[in-house]
Design an enzyme around this catalytic site. Structure first.
Site, mmCIF file in Angstrom:
data_model
loop_
_atom_site.group_PDB
_atom_site.id
_atom_site.type_symbol
_atom_site.label_atom_id
_atom_site.label_comp_id
_atom_site.label_asym_id
_atom_site.label_seq_id
_atom_site.Cartn_x
_atom_site.Cartn_y
_atom_site.Cartn_z
ATOM 1 N N PHE A 129 0.904 -1.151 0.047
ATOM 2 C CA PHE A 129 0.075 -0.193 0.085
ATOM 3 C C PHE A 129 0.799 1.248 0.073
ATOM 4 O O PHE A 129 1.754 1.400 0.826
ATOM 5 C CB PHE A 129 -0.794 -0.021 1.123
ATOM 6 C CG PHE A 129 -1.963 1.058 1.052
ATOM 7 C CD1 PHE A 129 -2.933 1.211 0.331
ATOM 8 C CD2 PHE A 129 -1.596 2.504 1.922
ATOM 9 C CE1 PHE A 129 -3.763 2.448 0.106
ATOM 10 C CE2 PHE A 129 -2.439 3.385 1.803
ATOM 11 C CZ PHE A 129 -3.691 3.451 1.143
ATOM 12 N N ASP A 214 9.251 2.644 1.868
ATOM 13 C CA ASP A 214 7.689 3.126 2.242
ATOM 14 C C ASP A 214 7.795 2.848 3.623
ATOM 15 O O ASP A 214 7.402 1.800 4.048
ATOM 16 C CB ASP A 214 6.666 2.919 1.365
ATOM 17 C CG ASP A 214 5.449 3.597 2.019
ATOM 18 O OD1 ASP A 214 5.313 4.124 3.053
ATOM 19 O OD2 ASP A 214 4.246 3.517 1.164
ATOM 20 N N LYS A 243 2.805 9.561 8.408
ATOM 21 C CA LYS A 243 1.999 9.244 9.613
ATOM 22 C C LYS A 243 2.419 10.006 10.778
ATOM 23 O O LYS A 243 1.838 10.907 11.269
ATOM 24 C CB LYS A 243 1.436 7.904 9.642
ATOM 25 C CG LYS A 243 0.737 7.357 8.351
ATOM 26 C CD LYS A 243 0.048 5.969 8.583
ATOM 27 C CE LYS A 243 -1.212 5.830 7.677
ATOM 28 N NZ LYS A 243 -0.923 5.110 6.344
HETATM 29 C C1 LIG Z 1 -0.849 5.493 4.997
HETATM 30 C C2 LIG Z 1 0.128 5.040 4.018
HETATM 31 C C3 LIG Z 1 0.461 5.443 2.948
HETATM 32 C C4 LIG Z 1 -0.571 6.832 2.476
HETATM 33 O O1 LIG Z 1 -0.507 7.844 3.277
HETATM 34 P P1 LIG Z 1 -1.378 9.050 3.000
HETATM 35 O O2 LIG Z 1 -1.177 9.982 3.992
HETATM 36 O O3 LIG Z 1 -3.014 8.566 3.403
HETATM 37 O O4 LIG Z 1 -1.499 9.420 1.817
HETATM 38 C C5 LIG Z 1 1.166 5.289 1.985
HETATM 39 N N1 LIG Z 1 2.223 3.988 2.407
HETATM 40 C C6 LIG Z 1 1.934 3.253 3.659
HETATM 41 C C7 LIG Z 1 2.767 2.406 4.085
HETATM 42 C C8 LIG Z 1 0.915 3.855 4.392
HETATM 43 O O5 LIG Z 1 0.492 3.105 5.673
#
Ligand SMILES: *Cc1c(COP(=O)(O)O)cnc(C)c1O
Length: 392
Positions: A129, A214, A243
């Site tokens: 994700f 990420d 986050k």
């Molecule tokens: C939450 C998340 C995203 C996206 O972040 P947003 O602030 O919602 O755009 C991308 N990568 C990972 C691993 C995430 O947990």
């Protein structure tokens, strides 16, 4: 209930009125122990005094100036992130997806600047994700996020997580980078093994391509180290974070090595709000806490305790079968419905969050104490008993 809001969220019918530390208070008087933290966002808990005061003080001074000017707090935050990571440079934006999007652009400009404009494809992992923009849903590659939004942004090749042979085979003359979550969140709490990351690093170096992490969910102390990849010792060339960096204030960032950052010259990328004084004051206050002596050790200790206590509940129960993850980023593999477990826990006053593959995530604030772990485990034990008795 019909609402003027778009229907893109399946909302739970609770409205929180205020929060304090690990607890949230709803407008109907109910109190919840928050083992979701937004979704891994409020790592210092709700209304943390240091962070709240930083925001209040900044609010009286200056809210916004353009990135056409120097922003001292931005420089300071970059210096601190760089001093505490593999990176040489930082860029600030406003969300996770934007941070990943910037990493993808950086991978392309890096190769383009170095005479390989044909290198634009990025290898990603199944169940990944990376956000909800057109490019990041394509990077994530999940049908449920892509359906109805075609055509897909081109340039992504997906492999199974931890399948090194597949990674090797996926690399071609057009490959620019490999993008990996060291610990997958939304995908169901799946760990990229240290061996896999070590091999990927060697493969990337050999092929002259970039390794991108990420760490939007697994970074910022969540696993008991500031960065989840520290457990493997394998550093990337570029990393997206977001986050927990703002503890709830919108912010994202990209960290990169000098070699990569040097190619993103003036005019190549930007954002109106990224790095604004409000976000910078908050993120600097977040770092004050996370870099303080003992903070990460506390996360590691609480994580080990929570895991041991949750694993002890597997034995005689049939509600979940396995605990995965690291530190305070744990996933329970449910054998009954993860949605039912989340709802039953909520009835017990404990908030959690589901993940793909019928998993349930426990993402408590990193400041939780033993008493709160006791409270959460009692709720979990009771919820399991309730579900067990209903299926029998
Ligand atoms: C939450 C998340 C995203 C996206 O972040 P947003 O602030 O919602 O755009 C991308 N990568 C990972 C691993 C995430 O947990």
């Amino acid at each position: 209930m019909s609402s003027a809001l778009m229907q893109n969220y399946a909302r739970i019918d609770i409205a929180f009125e205020h929060g304090e530390g690990a607890y949230l208070y709803a407008d109907d008087g109910r109190k919840f122990l928050d083992f979701a933290s937004g979704i891994g966002v409020n790592s210092l808990g709700h209304t943390h005094p240091g962070v709240t005061n930083a925001l209040k003080e900044q609010a009286d001074k200056l809210w916004h100036v353009s990135n056409l000017y120097n922003i001292d707090m931005q420089t300071r935050l970059a210096e601190r992130l760089v001093a505490n990571s593999f990176a040489d440079k930082a860029f600030f934006c406003n969300s996770g997806a934007e941070a990943v999007e910037a990493t993808l652009k950086m991978a392309r400009i890096y190769h383009s600047t170095n005479g390989n404009p044909e290198r634009y494809r990025v290898i990603t992992a199944a169940n990944a994700f990376h956000g909800r923009t057109l490019a990041t849903i394509s990077a994530g590659g999940q049908a449920k996020h892509l359906d109805g939004f075609g055509p897909r942004v081109d340039g992504f090749d997906q492999i199974t997580l931890n399948d090194f042979d597949a990674a090797k085979k996926a690399i071609g003359p057009e490959t620019a980078a490999i993008l990996i979550e060291p610990l997958q969140g939304e995908g169901g709490i799946h760990t990229a093994t240290a061996e896999f990351l070590t091999s990927l690093r060697a493969l990337a170096d050999e092929a002259g391509i970039l390794l991108i992490y990420d760490e939007i969910q697994c970074g910022m102390g969540r696993t008991g180290k500031l960065w989840a990849h520290e457990w493997s010792g394998v550093t990337p060339d570029i990393m997206a974070i977001a986050k927990a960096l703002g503890n709830g204030f919108p912010i994202g960032a990209v960290l990169a090595t000098e070699a990569v950052a040097a190619t993103l010259v003036a005019g190549k990328h930007g954002t109106t709000f990224g790095g604004n004084p409000l976000a910078m004051s908050v993120a600097n206050a977040v770092l004050d806490e996370m870099l303080a002596d003992g903070f990460l050790e506390h996360v590691e200790r609480m994580g080990a305790l929570l895991r041991e206590r949750v694993e002890a509940l597997i034995g005689n129960k049939r509600v979940f079968s396995e605990v995965r993850g690291k530190g305070l980023m744990l996933g329970l593999q449910c054998t009954e419905s993860n949605l039912e477990l989340m709802a039953t826990l909520r009835e017990e006053g404990l908030l959690s969050v589901v993940a793909d593959g019928n998993a349930l995530r426990l993402l408590p604030p990193l400041i939780i104490n033993e008493a709160q772990i006791d409270e959460a485990c009692a709720a979990l034990e009771h919820a399991c008993a309730v579900i067990e008795s209903s299926v029998n």
